[in-house]
Design a protein around this motif. Structure first.
Motif, PDB file in Angstrom:
ATOM      1  N   PRO A 244       0.805  -1.224   0.000  1.00 26.40           N
ATOM      2  CA  PRO A 244       0.000   0.000   0.000  1.00 26.40           C
ATOM      3  C   PRO A 244       0.836   1.272   0.000  1.00 26.40           C
ATOM      4  O   PRO A 244       0.504   2.239  -0.705  1.00 26.40           O
ATOM      5  N   VAL A 247       2.220   2.934  -3.360  1.00 26.32           N
ATOM      6  CA  VAL A 247       1.351   3.599  -4.333  1.00 26.32           C
ATOM      7  C   VAL A 247       1.843   4.997  -4.729  1.00 26.32           C
ATOM      8  O   VAL A 247       1.854   5.329  -5.926  1.00 26.32           O
ATOM      9  N   TRP A 251       2.660   6.169  -8.670  1.00 25.96           N
ATOM     10  CA  TRP A 251       2.075   7.315  -9.379  1.00 25.96           C
ATOM     11  C   TRP A 251       3.159   8.307  -9.814  1.00 25.96           C
ATOM     12  O   TRP A 251       3.025   8.983 -10.848  1.00 25.96           O
ATOM     13  N   VAL A 388      -1.991   0.725 -11.950  1.00 26.73           N
ATOM     14  CA  VAL A 388      -1.696   1.496 -10.739  1.00 26.73           C
ATOM     15  C   VAL A 388      -2.998   2.008 -10.126  1.00 26.73           C
ATOM     16  O   VAL A 388      -3.174   2.024  -8.908  1.00 26.73           O
ATOM     17  N   LEU A 389      -3.944   2.403 -10.985  1.00 24.32           N
ATOM     18  CA  LEU A 389      -5.246   2.837 -10.501  1.00 24.32           C
ATOM     19  C   LEU A 389      -5.976   1.685  -9.802  1.00 24.32           C
ATOM     20  O   LEU A 389      -6.595   1.878  -8.742  1.00 24.32           O
ATOM     21  N   THR A 392      -4.452   1.194  -6.454  1.00 21.49           N
ATOM     22  CA  THR A 392      -4.883   2.284  -5.581  1.00 21.49           C
ATOM     23  C   THR A 392      -6.297   2.036  -5.059  1.00 21.49           C
ATOM     24  O   THR A 392      -6.577   2.228  -3.870  1.00 21.49           O
TER      25      THR A 392
END
Length: 422
Positions: A244, A247, A251, A388-389, A392
């Motif tokens: 987590p 992230v 980005w 990546v989204l 997330t």
């Protein structure tokens, strides 16, 4: 509330005479076989090499020990607690060539034992039926990783322990302690049981005695401090790409920076993010985890001191501890999602529709994890914006799950009616 000598929810959740909507025990077992057969086939033949760690890593460790070269956790520090070696060795029963197949059969049999306990005896109750079908759906949504890692060995053991927790806390303590010495995460469930159960002295005595026995056998085998090597091995890891806390760096890479990258660590065989602040973030995960566990513990103690019944407190408390371990973790591997099954199944058995929200959240997290791993994992490794989204969103859902469970724990200590079951 008097604690039953049977598995939790067995006497309280009396079945209704009308015909079950989801079918009976036979239908559940047919679905169990079909789901596990599909997962076995995906592990063996799906793209992305979902059984990679089992056949490329576990098998090598088991073979080197069998040949007398090195015993992981005994002759050298290891990333896992010592009992993890038992299932890894057991999968060699039919020879090295059949290691992957033997592993999948072994895990499926463990799941079958937990599934049998979940269904219980006699007429199948609505809540147990719902929990059984949810677990099967969760496994299917999560995909091959549900069977293809060492975590899959611990989940059915932990689930069985939780299902016995209210009525037979000593049995629960044995099962949860054994699971902890295979993979550390069930220690969260032991902590939840210690807080929620009124027979906590029995729980801590059994857990401590069994742990001392396991360490004693390891020492007799010549492990020395290597028996605790998994602590140092985990502490020395970097920030894995699925973690987590990774992230923001992902980005940053999506934004086009050259300062952050994704690199493969050949020492621990994982992909990690590297860049300014990544090492600091990795170092902060342990204190953040300790703080999170302490906060959950305090909320749980408050509820217990205010008289919350074990059947009302244990499921959300176990879920809160488990989610904290997932969020404040520098590894974040996809197989960690399997951990959610044990507390959610317990919550459905004891709380019915009141556990609908976490059941739905856990299912959504499973779907996202399956999309990312194993088939299209390479897209995350190049920091594709869409993946990546997805990662997330997975982290956000875990945060929502933690918030829900903490709220439920708080309410368990605030509800003056303290209903134990409806």
């Amino acid at each position: 509330m008097a604690e039953s000598r049977t598995a939790v929810g067995e006497s309280r959740d009396a079945p209704r005479p009308r015909r079950p909507r989801l079918g009976g025990r036979a239908a559940a077992w047919v679905a169990f076989v079909l789901v596990h057969l599909a997962l076995v086939l995906l592990n063996l033949f799906a793209p992305g090499w979902p059984l990679g760690d089992v056949t490329a890593v576990y098998r090598v460790w088991a073979e080197t020990a069998q040949l007398g070269v090195v015993r992981m956790g005994i002759d050298t520090p290891w990333v896992y607690p010592i009992l993890a070696f038992a299932p890894m060795t057991a999968a060699l029963a039919f020879g090295s060539a059949w290691y992957g197949q033997a592993w999948l059969v072994m895990v499926s049999l463990l799941d079958a034992v937990a599934f049998s306990l979940l269904l219980g005896r006699g007429t199948l109750s609505r809540r147990r039926r719902a929990a059984a079908w949810w677990w099967l759906a969760f496994l299917a949504l999560l995909g091959p990783i549900a069977l293809g890692r060492i975590d899959a060995v611990t989940v059915p053991i932990a689930m069985a322990g939780l299902l016995w927790a209210a009525g037979r806390p000593r049995v629960a303590a044995v099962l949860l302690t054994v699971a902890t010495w295979v993979k550390v995460w069930p220690a969260a469930l032991v902590a939840a049981l210690l807080v929620a159960s009124r027979r906590r002295f029995e729980v801590v005595t059994v857990a401590a005695s069994l742990s001392l026995a396991i360490v004693g056998v390891s020492l007799l085998a010549g492990s020395g401090l290597n028996a605790f090597g998994f602590v140092a091995e985990q502490a020395g890891r970097g920030l894995q790409v699925e973690a987590p806390l990774a992230v923001p760096w992902l980005w940053w890479i999506v934004a086009g920076t050259d300062e952050a990258t994704i690199a493969y660590d050949r020492g621990i065989l994982t992909f990690q993010v590297e860049g300014p602040g990544a090492d600091v973030a990795a170092a902060l995960t342990t204190p953040l985890m300790l703080l999170g566990v302490a906060a959950v513990f305090l909320v749980g103690v408050r509820a217990a001191r205010r008289g919350a019944a074990v059947v009302a407190l244990l499921p959300p408390l176990a879920l809160a501890f488990t989610t904290v371990l997932m969020l404040a973790n520098k590894v974040g591997s996809p197989q960690f999602v399997t951990w959610l099954a044990a507390p959610v199944v317990l919550g459905i058995v004891l709380g019915g529709s009141r556990f609908l929200t976490p059941a739905a959240l856990a299912a959504a997290i499973a779907v996202i994890t399956h999309v990312i791993y194993p088939y299209w994992y390479a897209w995350l490794l190049i920091a594709d914006p869409g993946f990546v989204l997805l990662l997330t969103l997975k982290v956000v859902l875990l945060g929502v799950l933690l918030a829900w469970s903490l709220r439920a724990v708080w309410q368990a200590g605030s509800d003056r009616r303290r209903r134990t079951a409806s």
